[in-house]
Motif scaffolding. Sequence first.
Motif, mmCIF file in Angstrom:
data_model
loop_
_atom_site.group_PDB
_atom_site.id
_atom_site.type_symbol
_atom_site.label_atom_id
_atom_site.label_comp_id
_atom_site.label_asym_id
_atom_site.label_seq_id
_atom_site.Cartn_x
_atom_site.Cartn_y
_atom_site.Cartn_z
ATOM 1 N N LEU A 37 0.925 -1.148 -0.016
ATOM 2 C CA LEU A 37 0.202 -0.093 -0.191
ATOM 3 C C LEU A 37 0.898 1.256 0.063
ATOM 4 O O LEU A 37 0.676 2.181 -0.721
ATOM 5 N N GLY A 38 1.970 1.331 0.840
ATOM 6 C CA GLY A 38 2.980 2.508 0.762
ATOM 7 C C GLY A 38 3.420 2.617 -0.652
ATOM 8 O O GLY A 38 3.456 3.838 -1.003
ATOM 9 N N LEU A 39 3.726 1.603 -1.316
ATOM 10 C CA LEU A 39 4.336 1.505 -2.813
ATOM 11 C C LEU A 39 3.096 2.431 -3.560
ATOM 12 O O LEU A 39 3.384 3.242 -4.569
ATOM 13 N N GLU A 111 6.532 7.601 2.185
ATOM 14 C CA GLU A 111 7.315 8.633 2.303
ATOM 15 C C GLU A 111 8.773 8.105 2.206
ATOM 16 O O GLU A 111 9.494 8.757 1.079
ATOM 17 N N VAL A 112 8.838 6.929 2.422
ATOM 18 C CA VAL A 112 10.232 6.338 2.206
ATOM 19 C C VAL A 112 10.451 5.863 0.644
ATOM 20 O O VAL A 112 11.283 6.193 0.088
ATOM 21 N N TYR A 113 9.358 5.351 0.063
ATOM 22 C CA TYR A 113 9.374 5.228 -1.241
ATOM 23 C C TYR A 113 9.429 6.321 -2.035
ATOM 24 O O TYR A 113 10.432 6.508 -3.115
ATOM 25 N N ARG A 114 8.754 7.421 -1.609
ATOM 26 C CA ARG A 114 8.969 8.700 -2.331
ATOM 27 C C ARG A 114 10.348 9.252 -2.454
ATOM 28 O O ARG A 114 10.922 9.522 -3.414
ATOM 29 N N ALA A 115 10.891 9.098 -1.608
ATOM 30 C CA ALA A 115 12.522 9.471 -1.281
ATOM 31 C C ALA A 115 13.328 8.687 -2.229
ATOM 32 O O ALA A 115 14.298 9.008 -2.813
ATOM 33 N N GLY A 116 13.200 7.327 -2.307
ATOM 34 C CA GLY A 116 13.952 6.317 -2.967
ATOM 35 C C GLY A 116 13.556 6.626 -4.457
ATOM 36 O O GLY A 116 14.557 6.686 -5.245
ATOM 37 N N VAL A 142 12.369 0.067 -15.068
ATOM 38 C CA VAL A 142 13.513 1.330 -14.829
ATOM 39 C C VAL A 142 13.732 1.956 -13.431
ATOM 40 O O VAL A 142 14.539 1.812 -12.915
ATOM 41 N N ILE A 143 12.432 2.343 -13.073
ATOM 42 C CA ILE A 143 12.532 3.217 -11.575
ATOM 43 C C ILE A 143 12.449 2.214 -10.490
ATOM 44 O O ILE A 143 13.475 2.352 -9.530
ATOM 45 N N LEU A 144 11.567 1.430 -10.244
ATOM 46 C CA LEU A 144 11.384 0.558 -9.185
ATOM 47 C C LEU A 144 12.884 -0.136 -8.684
ATOM 48 O O LEU A 144 13.245 -0.466 -7.649
ATOM 49 N N PRO A 145 13.198 -0.943 -9.878
ATOM 50 C CA PRO A 145 14.631 -1.752 -9.545
ATOM 51 C C PRO A 145 15.866 -0.839 -9.038
ATOM 52 O O PRO A 145 16.584 -1.524 -8.223
ATOM 53 N N GLN A 146 15.658 0.286 -9.386
ATOM 54 C CA GLN A 146 16.741 1.358 -8.728
ATOM 55 C C GLN A 146 16.305 2.040 -7.476
ATOM 56 O O GLN A 146 17.161 2.154 -6.619
ATOM 57 N N ALA A 147 15.022 2.092 -7.298
ATOM 58 C CA ALA A 147 14.274 2.826 -5.936
ATOM 59 C C ALA A 147 14.545 1.857 -4.969
ATOM 60 O O ALA A 147 14.596 2.367 -3.553
ATOM 61 N N VAL A 148 13.756 0.743 -4.817
ATOM 62 C CA VAL A 148 13.533 -0.156 -3.870
ATOM 63 C C VAL A 148 14.796 -0.209 -3.051
ATOM 64 O O VAL A 148 14.597 -0.600 -1.851
ATOM 65 N N PRO A 149 15.803 -1.056 -3.889
ATOM 66 C CA PRO A 149 16.996 -1.478 -2.732
ATOM 67 C C PRO A 149 17.469 -0.023 -2.037
ATOM 68 O O PRO A 149 18.151 -0.265 -0.799
ATOM 69 N N ARG A 150 17.184 1.110 -2.438
ATOM 70 C CA ARG A 150 17.848 2.177 -1.473
ATOM 71 C C ARG A 150 16.880 2.307 -0.292
ATOM 72 O O ARG A 150 17.612 2.953 0.657
ATOM 73 N N VAL A 151 15.631 1.754 -0.127
ATOM 74 C CA VAL A 151 14.874 1.999 0.954
ATOM 75 C C VAL A 151 14.691 0.741 1.781
ATOM 76 O O VAL A 151 14.080 0.986 2.689
ATOM 77 N N TYR A 158 11.089 -0.159 9.945
ATOM 78 C CA TYR A 158 9.454 0.065 10.214
ATOM 79 C C TYR A 158 9.098 -1.198 10.502
ATOM 80 O O TYR A 158 7.974 -1.462 11.322
ATOM 81 N N THR A 159 9.582 -2.238 9.953
ATOM 82 C CA THR A 159 9.295 -3.702 10.298
ATOM 83 C C THR A 159 9.489 -4.144 11.679
ATOM 84 O O THR A 159 8.507 -4.690 12.546
ATOM 85 N N ILE A 160 10.673 -3.729 12.107
ATOM 86 C CA ILE A 160 10.959 -3.814 13.667
ATOM 87 C C ILE A 160 9.987 -3.261 14.476
ATOM 88 O O ILE A 160 9.619 -3.727 15.604
ATOM 89 N N ALA A 161 9.937 -1.952 14.178
ATOM 90 C CA ALA A 161 9.030 -0.957 14.992
ATOM 91 C C ALA A 161 7.393 -1.679 15.062
ATOM 92 O O ALA A 161 6.875 -1.692 15.922
ATOM 93 N N MET A 162 7.110 -2.165 14.069
ATOM 94 C CA MET A 162 5.731 -2.997 13.765
ATOM 95 C C MET A 162 5.657 -4.010 14.720
ATOM 96 O O MET A 162 4.763 -4.258 15.716
ATOM 97 N N PHE A 163 6.780 -4.913 14.909
ATOM 98 C CA PHE A 163 6.904 -6.082 15.654
ATOM 99 C C PHE A 163 6.751 -5.552 17.175
ATOM 100 O O PHE A 163 5.911 -6.392 17.928
ATOM 101 N N LYS A 164 7.345 -4.422 17.469
ATOM 102 C CA LYS A 164 7.258 -3.985 18.825
ATOM 103 C C LYS A 164 6.118 -3.283 18.934
ATOM 104 O O LYS A 164 5.402 -3.068 20.485
#
Length: 228
Positions: A37-39, A111-116, A142-151, A158-164
Amino acid sequence: MEKWRWDRFFEAFPYIWDGLLVTVQFTVLGSLVAYTLGLIFAMIRRMRIPVVDQLLWAFIEFVRSTPLLVQIFVLYWVVRPAVFDDLPIETQRLLVGVLALGVHYACYTAEVYRAGIDAVPAAQWEAATALSLPRMRTWTDVILPQAVPRVLPALGNYTIAMFKEVPLLSSIVILDMVYQVKTAYASDTGGTGPEAWLAVGLTFLALSYPCSILVRKVQLRVGAIEAK
């Protein structure tokens, strides 16, 4: 002052184990919703569609500015009876819990995805346009293969924060670690006690700290790749 009892400390772990499976389940499902959903949110905002962009911005800011616990209560007491009332109660709680975590963290991951995405060089967009690539292929090839690794490091945090924060779902009778331990000692005259809560806290620490170290290593690796 009541004497510390190590037997109560060790007796808590069987209940913690039962709740841990539920905690991990909600973390995994909530993360999948948040990442997807974030993406979607980030891509929609990147398109800058009039009205839609403003409404989505307002929704994201509203969710980010209100406590997760309040959102859980709204979903459970307002949305659930209207939308999920025909489903079994356990299924209703599962859906509410996953949606609460997923939507809440989707507003952060967007917002993380947007930054990436913004970090992808403009020349990549221009090249895709010059090649007349369809919009979807531009994103997927083109875009997502370069953006996703950055984020990835930020998503991991955020996954760790969700776990807690899964224990907040115990407020709607989700059988996580906190709920299991609390109900196990409900009939005890001394209540749950600090021994059991210490056991819960150490369990969260034992699982989240190694994950945070792994996220840091991924972050360093991503940084090294970008530096090249």
